[in-house]
Design a protein around this motif. Structure first.
Motif, PDB file in Angstrom:
ATOM      1  N   ARG A   5       0.855  -1.176   0.000  1.00  0.00           N
ATOM      2  CA  ARG A   5       0.000   0.000   0.000  1.00  0.00           C
ATOM      3  C   ARG A   5       0.896   1.233   0.000  1.00  0.00           C
ATOM      4  O   ARG A   5       1.833   1.338   0.786  1.00  0.00           O
ATOM      5  CB  ARG A   5      -0.894   0.020   1.243  1.00  0.00           C
ATOM      6  CG  ARG A   5      -1.858   1.188   1.276  1.00  0.00           C
ATOM      7  CD  ARG A   5      -2.845   1.046   2.412  1.00  0.00           C
ATOM      8  NE  ARG A   5      -2.225   1.195   3.708  1.00  0.00           N
ATOM      9  CZ  ARG A   5      -2.142   2.343   4.375  1.00  0.00           C
ATOM     10  NH1 ARG A   5      -2.651   3.443   3.859  1.00  0.00           N
ATOM     11  NH2 ARG A   5      -1.575   2.395   5.550  1.00  0.00           N
ATOM     12  N   PHE A  73       3.505   1.939 -10.964  1.00  0.00           N
ATOM     13  CA  PHE A  73       2.076   2.197 -10.785  1.00  0.00           C
ATOM     14  C   PHE A  73       1.461   2.263 -12.175  1.00  0.00           C
ATOM     15  O   PHE A  73       1.785   3.174 -12.948  1.00  0.00           O
ATOM     16  CB  PHE A  73       1.832   3.494 -10.020  1.00  0.00           C
ATOM     17  CG  PHE A  73       0.382   3.785  -9.791  1.00  0.00           C
ATOM     18  CD1 PHE A  73      -0.374   3.013  -8.914  1.00  0.00           C
ATOM     19  CD2 PHE A  73      -0.234   4.827 -10.460  1.00  0.00           C
ATOM     20  CE1 PHE A  73      -1.716   3.281  -8.709  1.00  0.00           C
ATOM     21  CE2 PHE A  73      -1.575   5.102 -10.269  1.00  0.00           C
ATOM     22  CZ  PHE A  73      -2.318   4.328  -9.390  1.00  0.00           C
ATOM     23  N   CYS A  98       5.422  10.788  -6.288  1.00  0.00           N
ATOM     24  CA  CYS A  98       3.993  10.799  -6.635  1.00  0.00           C
ATOM     25  C   CYS A  98       3.779  11.420  -8.006  1.00  0.00           C
ATOM     26  O   CYS A  98       3.044  10.879  -8.841  1.00  0.00           O
ATOM     27  CB  CYS A  98       3.189  11.563  -5.580  1.00  0.00           C
ATOM     28  SG  CYS A  98       2.994  10.708  -4.019  1.00  0.00           S
ATOM     29  N   LEU A 103       0.338  10.313  -9.421  1.00  0.00           N
ATOM     30  CA  LEU A 103      -0.483  10.322  -8.212  1.00  0.00           C
ATOM     31  C   LEU A 103      -0.496  11.713  -7.601  1.00  0.00           C
ATOM     32  O   LEU A 103       0.512  12.415  -7.639  1.00  0.00           O
ATOM     33  CB  LEU A 103       0.063   9.317  -7.191  1.00  0.00           C
ATOM     34  CG  LEU A 103       0.063   7.859  -7.636  1.00  0.00           C
ATOM     35  CD1 LEU A 103       0.883   7.008  -6.666  1.00  0.00           C
ATOM     36  CD2 LEU A 103      -1.364   7.349  -7.735  1.00  0.00           C
ATOM     37  N   VAL A 107      -1.862  10.598  -0.849  1.00  0.00           N
ATOM     38  CA  VAL A 107      -2.108   9.234  -1.327  1.00  0.00           C
ATOM     39  C   VAL A 107      -2.217   8.349  -0.087  1.00  0.00           C
ATOM     40  O   VAL A 107      -1.395   8.446   0.805  1.00  0.00           O
ATOM     41  CB  VAL A 107      -0.938   8.746  -2.218  1.00  0.00           C
ATOM     42  CG1 VAL A 107      -1.109   7.300  -2.599  1.00  0.00           C
ATOM     43  CG2 VAL A 107      -0.797   9.636  -3.428  1.00  0.00           C
ATOM     44  N   THR A 109      -4.288   4.961  -0.363  1.00  0.00           N
ATOM     45  CA  THR A 109      -4.882   3.644  -0.574  1.00  0.00           C
ATOM     46  C   THR A 109      -4.400   2.933  -1.837  1.00  0.00           C
ATOM     47  O   THR A 109      -4.815   1.819  -2.090  1.00  0.00           O
ATOM     48  CB  THR A 109      -6.416   3.744  -0.659  1.00  0.00           C
ATOM     49  OG1 THR A 109      -6.763   4.620  -1.732  1.00  0.00           O
ATOM     50  CG2 THR A 109      -7.010   4.268   0.637  1.00  0.00           C
ATOM     51  N   GLN A 110      -3.568   3.532  -2.611  1.00  0.00           N
ATOM     52  CA  GLN A 110      -3.121   2.930  -3.861  1.00  0.00           C
ATOM     53  C   GLN A 110      -2.127   1.802  -3.600  1.00  0.00           C
ATOM     54  O   GLN A 110      -1.253   1.924  -2.753  1.00  0.00           O
ATOM     55  CB  GLN A 110      -2.455   3.967  -4.757  1.00  0.00           C
ATOM     56  CG  GLN A 110      -3.336   5.105  -5.151  1.00  0.00           C
ATOM     57  CD  GLN A 110      -4.465   4.674  -6.060  1.00  0.00           C
ATOM     58  OE1 GLN A 110      -4.402   3.648  -6.698  1.00  0.00           O
ATOM     59  NE2 GLN A 110      -5.523   5.460  -6.092  1.00  0.00           N
TER      60      GLN A 110
END
Length: 117
Positions: A5, A73, A98, A103, A107, A109-110
């Motif tokens: 996470r 990601f 990020c 992102l 942040v 929950t990714q």
């Protein structure tokens, strides 16, 4: 490859929360519980503009300060150095990391994948 996470740290909200807590008389350690001061565990800056970096738990096999990781990601990836310590099971991304991954902080929950370089 490891999937964890992702959370963000040293972003504007984190810095403001830390500074507000210090102004309210909290100790540095107490302020770090609600925000971030933008300085990693070994004294390196983690704020925007200082390059992509992460925080990982020292319990991760192979952990050492400034070791490089590649974070994935979706179709994007970014190479980062380890500048701070995070909780077990989390990889903290600074604002530059990020941004490279598309992102927007905060942040929380990714899921991202990462490997040691």
């Amino acid at each position: 490859m490891t999937r964890e996470r992702a959370t963000s740290f040293a972003d504007v909200a984190d810095l403001l929360a830390f500074n507000r807590a210090r102004r309210d008389g909290k100790t540095t350690q107490e302020a770090l519980e609600v925000g971030d001061n933008g300085v990693g565990a070994w004294g390196y800056s983690t704020v925007a503009g200082t390059g992509p970096c992460v925080a990982l738990s020292p319990t991760v096999a192979g952990f050492r300060p400034l070791r490089m990781v590649r974070v994935f990601f979706g179709e994007k990836h970014v190479d980062c150095d380890v500048r701070d310590i995070a909780k077990i099971g989390v990889i903290d991304l600074n604002p530059d990391a990020c941004s490279e991954l598309g992102l927007k902080p905060p942040v929380s929950t990714q899921a991202v994948d990462w490997i040691w370089l």
